[in-house]
Design a protein around this motif. Structure first.
Motif, short mmCIF file in Angstrom:
data_model
loop_
_atom_site.label_atom_id
_atom_site.label_comp_id
_atom_site.label_asym_id
_atom_site.label_seq_id
_atom_site.Cartn_x
_atom_site.Cartn_y
_atom_site.Cartn_z
N LEU A 154 40.37 40.69 45.38
CA LEU A 154 40.20 40.67 47.11
C LEU A 154 39.75 42.16 47.44
CD1 LEU A 154 39.45 39.29 49.67
CD2 LEU A 154 41.96 39.55 50.07
N GLY A 155 40.84 43.11 47.10
CA GLY A 155 40.49 44.77 47.53
C GLY A 155 39.39 45.28 47.24
N SER A 178 49.53 36.07 41.95
CA SER A 178 49.14 36.49 43.22
C SER A 178 48.95 38.18 43.15
CB SER A 178 50.47 36.23 44.22
OG SER A 178 51.57 36.72 43.81
N ALA A 179 49.74 38.52 42.25
CA ALA A 179 49.46 40.28 41.98
C ALA A 179 48.05 40.60 41.44
CB ALA A 179 50.58 40.79 41.29
N SER A 180 47.57 39.77 40.73
CA SER A 180 46.40 40.06 40.23
C SER A 180 44.90 39.75 40.98
CB SER A 180 46.20 39.22 38.92
OG SER A 180 46.90 39.68 37.85
N ILE A 203 43.73 43.32 35.75
CA ILE A 203 43.66 44.83 34.88
C ILE A 203 42.44 45.30 35.43
CG2 ILE A 203 43.34 45.94 32.80
CD1 ILE A 203 45.40 43.92 31.37
N LEU A 204 41.37 44.80 35.28
CA LEU A 204 40.09 45.55 35.60
C LEU A 204 40.14 46.00 37.17
CD1 LEU A 204 37.17 46.73 35.21
CD2 LEU A 204 36.53 44.39 35.49
N PHE A 205 40.55 44.91 37.90
CA PHE A 205 40.40 45.31 39.59
C PHE A 205 41.34 46.13 39.89
CE2 PHE A 205 39.18 40.61 38.37
CZ PHE A 205 37.76 40.70 38.73
#
Length: 521
Positions: free
Chosen positions: A420-421, A413-415, A361-363
């Motif tokens: 990483l981005g 994996s979606a989180s 959520i934060l990322f």
């Protein structure tokens, strides 16, 4: 923007309020969809069909907003409003013709697209998905109007109409879901989706006319600013499509799992997106014009301060929400969805995915803020390449995690991809702008993890004690959920005030202004 101005706070509050109302109605829509159709092959087909025009709509329209604002403001300042309106009409007409052609291609290509997006579908689900896709493809005709009108309105700091787009569109779908009675009427839900989005676009157009815009059938292909819009737009499209590509990739894998898995993931991601879409997106939307202005004026130090404040504020707002979502995933899903055809087993499977979606959520908010900073300095290539890295990373993790974790691995994996981005974007931005105050940002994140963790402990005690006293009824669980999540927020905010964090100090200043206004009145 070291301190929140009253206008800034008001704009964020307005966008957040619109998002809250829209999301609440959106959850009513999802609850009705789950109650009427459950988690079945019918809902799987509807959701896959919706993603094709829906993904194009949201990716392109939001990309137009991001790419158009800097160019539009430059034309207004250097050449005047008449030239700017001519640019708007040129882009609108060119884009509408392009999407009309894409609509026709989509109608013909739908039978070939559905097997690619959901190769594990049964023949019946595949036929239904093709039919529903063709119903919803006319949405593409609204893309350019919606995106351009929202971009111009935001550039003029008129945030209300774009913010209330979702409320209008969801209202039409909810009314339709209240009417339908059987699985064969799912096509009416698809028709209502088209009508709802058309209503949202019309509301934006009405507000756009109030700014002085008038439609003209012009296509000035020699307009020099047109090239800058397209050069900005194409990389922004790639960066903005990350979530949709991740959804497609997850659904390709999920279509090989048990029936209903795609629906479990959809219901979970709807809940996990609420914190960012309500609070985070409101913040980044209102900050973006300020970033663009600071970049245009050469205020690099001010731009870095705005970015640093934005990242810190996102952590302050989103970390407690992420913690609460992960901790209370099961009761959240139970209260929101468990009725009608949606069973306790469906709740358990959806909550398992929700806990892992909460990690990102934060990322997700940080990636959006960092991307907008690059767009403000007219660099759309760095977010594009970072998005491609995120997509590749996500696909590899899908394959690696689906075995040991099942559908929950797809959520994890979606989180991890936006995590990483955000690291990549921060590193690239530091190389371009110099020191960003990384230690301050990291320190705030650790502080808010600790304060949210303390709040989570109290929230869990409230929940456990309340269940023993009130039981497990739906109303009791709703009350306890509000109290438990509220305990997290109260402890988090109180700790920020006691520790005198920058956000705690800002809250003190805002409270002081409100008290003075109250006394004055």
């Amino acid at each position: 923007m070291s301190r929140m101005r009253s206008g800034f706070v008001g704009a964020v509050s307005l966008v957040a309020l619109a998002a809250v109302l829209s999301r609440l109605l959106g959850y009513v829509r999802e609850m009705l969809l789950a109650a009427k159709f459950g988690a079945t092959g019918v809902t799987d087909a509807y959701l896959v069909a919706q993603e094709i025009p829906g993904a194009i709509y949201f990716v392109v329209s939001s990309s137009l907003v991001l790419a158009f604002i800097p160019v539009y403001r430059e034309v207004v300042e250097r050449r005047g409003e008449e030239a700017a309106w001519r640019l708007v009409n040129t882009v609108l007409n060119v884009a509408t013709l392009a999407f009309a052609a894409l609509w026709l291609v989509g109608e013909l290509a739908a039978p070939a697209l559905i097997p690619l997006l959901a190769p594990g579908f049964s023949a019946e689900s595949e036929r239904l998905a093709v039919s529903l896709t063709r119903v919803m493809l006319p949405i593409l005709l609204l893309v350019s109007l919606s995106g351009l009108s929202a971009g111009v309105l935001n550039a003029h700091r008129r945030f209300a109409a774009p913010a209330f787009f979702g409320l209008a569109s969801n209202l039409v779908v909810v009314v339709t879901l209240l009417w339908v009675q059987e699985a064969g009427q799912i096509s009416w839900v698809a028709y209502s989706l088209v009508g709802g989005w058309a209503l949202g676009a019309l509301i934006q157009l009405v507000d756009l006319l109030r700014t002085g815009y008038r439609y003209r059938p012009v296509m000035d292909l020699a307009e020099p600013a047109l090239g800058r819009v397209w050069r900005m737009l194409l990389p922004v499209l790639v960066a903005t499509s990350v979530t949709q590509v991740q959804t497609f990739a997850a659904r390709v894998v999920a279509s090989h799992l048990a029936e209903g898995t795609i629906s479990f993931l959809n219901y979970a991601v709807r809940i996990s997106q609420l914190p960012f879409n309500v609070i985070g997106l409101a913040l980044t939307t209102v900050i973006y014009p300020t970033l663009a202005e600071q970049s245009a004026s050469g205020g690099q130090d001010e731009l870095k301060e705005t970015l640093r404040d934005g990242l810190r504020r996102l952590a302050f707002l989103l970390v407690p929400m992420a913690v609460g979502t992960a901790l209370f995933a099961v009761p959240i899903v139970r209260v929101v969805f468990e009725r009608g055809a949606f069973t306790p087993d469906d709740t358990r499977m959806t909550a398992a995915a929700l806990q892992f979606y909460a990690v990102g959520i934060l990322f997700t908010g940080w990636v959006d803020m960092l991307n907008r900073t690059f767009y403000a300095v007219q660099d759309s290539l760095t977010p594009m390449w970072t998005a491609l890295v995120m997509i590749a990373f996500n696909i590899m993790l899908n394959v690696a995690l689906v075995g040991p974790l099942g559908h929950a691995g797809l959520a994890l994996s979606a989180s991890l991809a936006p995590f990483l981005g955000s690291l990549v974007l921060l590193a690239r931005l530091r190389m371009r702008l110099g020191r960003l105050g990384g230690r301050e940002i990291a320190g705030s994140l650790l502080t808010y993890l600790a304060t949210s963790g303390a709040g989570a402990l109290l929230g869990w005690l409230v929940w456990q004690g309340g269940v023993r006293f009130l039981g497990n009824g739906t109303l009791a669980q709703l009350i306890l959920l509000i109290l438990a999540l509220g305990a997290i927020v109260v402890v988090h905010v109180a700790a920020a005030l006691l520790l005198r964090t920058p956000d705690g100090a800002e809250l003190n200043r805002i409270a002081g202004r409100l008290l003075r206004r109250t006394r004055d009145t």
